[in-house]
Design an enzyme around this catalytic site. Structure first.
Site, PDB file in Angstrom:
ATOM      1  N   LYS A  54      18.964  92.179 110.289  1.00 38.79           N
ATOM      2  CA  LYS A  54      18.980  91.426 109.029  1.00 38.79           C
ATOM      3  C   LYS A  54      20.279  90.632 108.899  1.00 38.79           C
ATOM      4  O   LYS A  54      20.268  89.483 108.461  1.00 38.79           O
ATOM      5  CB  LYS A  54      18.801  92.384 107.844  1.00 38.79           C
ATOM      6  CG  LYS A  54      17.369  92.886 107.734  1.00 38.79           C
ATOM      7  CD  LYS A  54      17.208  94.060 106.781  1.00 38.79           C
ATOM      8  CE  LYS A  54      15.799  94.651 106.909  1.00 38.79           C
ATOM      9  NZ  LYS A  54      15.608  95.889 106.157  1.00 38.79           N
ATOM     10  N   GLN A  98      18.785  99.894 102.326  1.00 41.18           N
ATOM     11  CA  GLN A  98      17.970 100.263 103.487  1.00 41.18           C
ATOM     12  C   GLN A  98      17.402 101.679 103.315  1.00 41.18           C
ATOM     13  O   GLN A  98      18.141 102.622 103.049  1.00 41.18           O
ATOM     14  CB  GLN A  98      18.811 100.177 104.773  1.00 41.18           C
ATOM     15  CG  GLN A  98      18.027 100.452 106.039  1.00 41.18           C
ATOM     16  CD  GLN A  98      16.950  99.393 106.311  1.00 41.18           C
ATOM     17  OE1 GLN A  98      17.183  98.189 106.222  1.00 41.18           O
ATOM     18  NE2 GLN A  98      15.745  99.844 106.628  1.00 41.18           N
ATOM     19  N   ASP A 121      13.824  92.915  98.151  1.00 46.10           N
ATOM     20  CA  ASP A 121      12.771  93.696  98.816  1.00 46.10           C
ATOM     21  C   ASP A 121      11.487  93.701  97.984  1.00 46.10           C
ATOM     22  O   ASP A 121      10.420  94.046  98.485  1.00 46.10           O
ATOM     23  CB  ASP A 121      13.235  95.151  99.016  1.00 46.10           C
ATOM     24  CG  ASP A 121      13.753  95.399 100.421  1.00 46.10           C
ATOM     25  OD1 ASP A 121      13.326  94.671 101.343  1.00 46.10           O
ATOM     26  OD2 ASP A 121      14.568  96.307 100.588  1.00 46.10           O
TER      27      ASP A 121
END
Ligand code: NDP
Length: 282
Positions: A54, A98, A121
């Site tokens: 990422k 994460q 997200d």
């Protein structure tokens, strides 16, 4: 007949060109780079790889990354405090925590603390709810990528039978909502579904997000279907999808490979959401 591959890498690099252009336009207009914060807690090796990928993707598209590494022993309160600091930072437009978080951390509480405006997200209840209501929102990345992959085939979604196998909050449910918004007739299957094959054989568009290696066989697929394989199952050092590729490709018209299908699009949609979050905040 063998299906046409839906090339997630190629589509991803096309979309990333747009993101790069939009990120530069933002920087020229507002005098700073768009920023994405990544919080990684603990030592999960797969998570480390995802985070690294990422960050590299950010660098390549002109997005500034802010990295926060926390030990396995971090507490829920410490994580929430960091999330609140990032929420308040005007140089940061998007925040991703994460997953999975270390054992003992209240994952729901941490995700709830993320500002919906920075929730790139798309996991926050506010964004999930707005997606369901058809309001502007930051939608979950993997489902958004799946929709781009389906659209790239040129196959019309409206009026088609779409079957989603799997009903997780991060893939199955949101992708079902997105397909419904595009006027497909949507069926969602799960572990309690009776006669799964009867449903999958009706699918003009089949999305599989189950997490079982090669679970869907070719004889479960309608001839000419668009098949999106979300699965990422590691076995003997290799990555396998949830669809048995060799038999499925003989029935489908279009199919995503694993790897190289849904995976690359997920990170790309994260970057796209970051640009969207930055612009929505203005
Ligand atoms: P979850 O484990 O959260 O959900 C799996 C779903 O599959 C559940 O809804 C479950 O049903 C259903 N299921 C399990 N067994 C069966 C069965 N026998 N028949 C029908 N349905 C079944 O998984 P995720 O949605 O998070 O992920 C699914 C897969 O996608 C995984 O391989 C994951 O690694 C991959 N993935 C890939 C991403 C990418 O970027 N490429 C991103 C996210 C996930 P029930 O609800 O009844 O338990």
């Amino acid at each position: 007949m063998s299906a046409t591959l839906i090339d997630g890498k190629k589509l991803s690099s096309l979309v990333r060109e747009d993101i790069k252009r939009d990120a530069l336009a933002y920087e020229q207009k507002y005098g700073r780079k768009i920023g994405l914060a990544v919080i990684l807690a603990g030592e999960n090796p797969a998570s480390k790889i995802y985070v690294r990928n990422k960050i590299v993707a950010c660098e390549e598209t002109g997005i500034r990354s802010f990295e926060y590494y926390l030990p396995e022993t971090v507490t829920t309160d410490q994580l929430i405090e960091l999330v609140e600091t990032v929420n308040a930072d005007e140089n940061i437009d998007g925040l991703l925590v994460q997953l999975p978080l270390p054992k003992g951390v209240d994952e729901k509480a941490v995700l709830k603390a993320v500002s919906p405006a920075k929730d790139v997200d798309g996991f926050h209840a506010v964004n999930a709810g707005n997606l369901l209501l058809g309001n502007p929102c930051l939608a979950a990345c993997t489902p958004s990528g799946i929709m781009e992959l389906i659209k790239s085939t040129g196959v019309q979604i409206a009026r088609k039978n779409a079957v989603v196998v799997g009903r997780s909050n991060i893939v199955g449910k949101p992708v079902a909502v997105m397909l419904l918004s595009e006027n497909a007739t949507v069926t969602v299957c799960h572990s309690k579904t009776t006669d799964l094959k009867k449903h999958t054989l009706e699918a003009d568009i089949l999305v599989v997000a189950v997490g079982i290696k090669e679970f869907i066989k070719g004889d479960m697929i309608k001839k000419g279907a668009v098949v999106i394989d979300v699965g990422m199952n590691r076995s003997d050092g290799k990555l396998y999808g949830d669809v048995e590729f060799d038999s499925a490709k003989e029935r489908a018209a279009f199919i995503t490979p694993v790897p190289g299908g849904v995976g690359p699009m997920t990170i790309t949609m994260l970057l796209k959401n970051t640009v969207k979050a930055a612009n929505l905040a203005k």
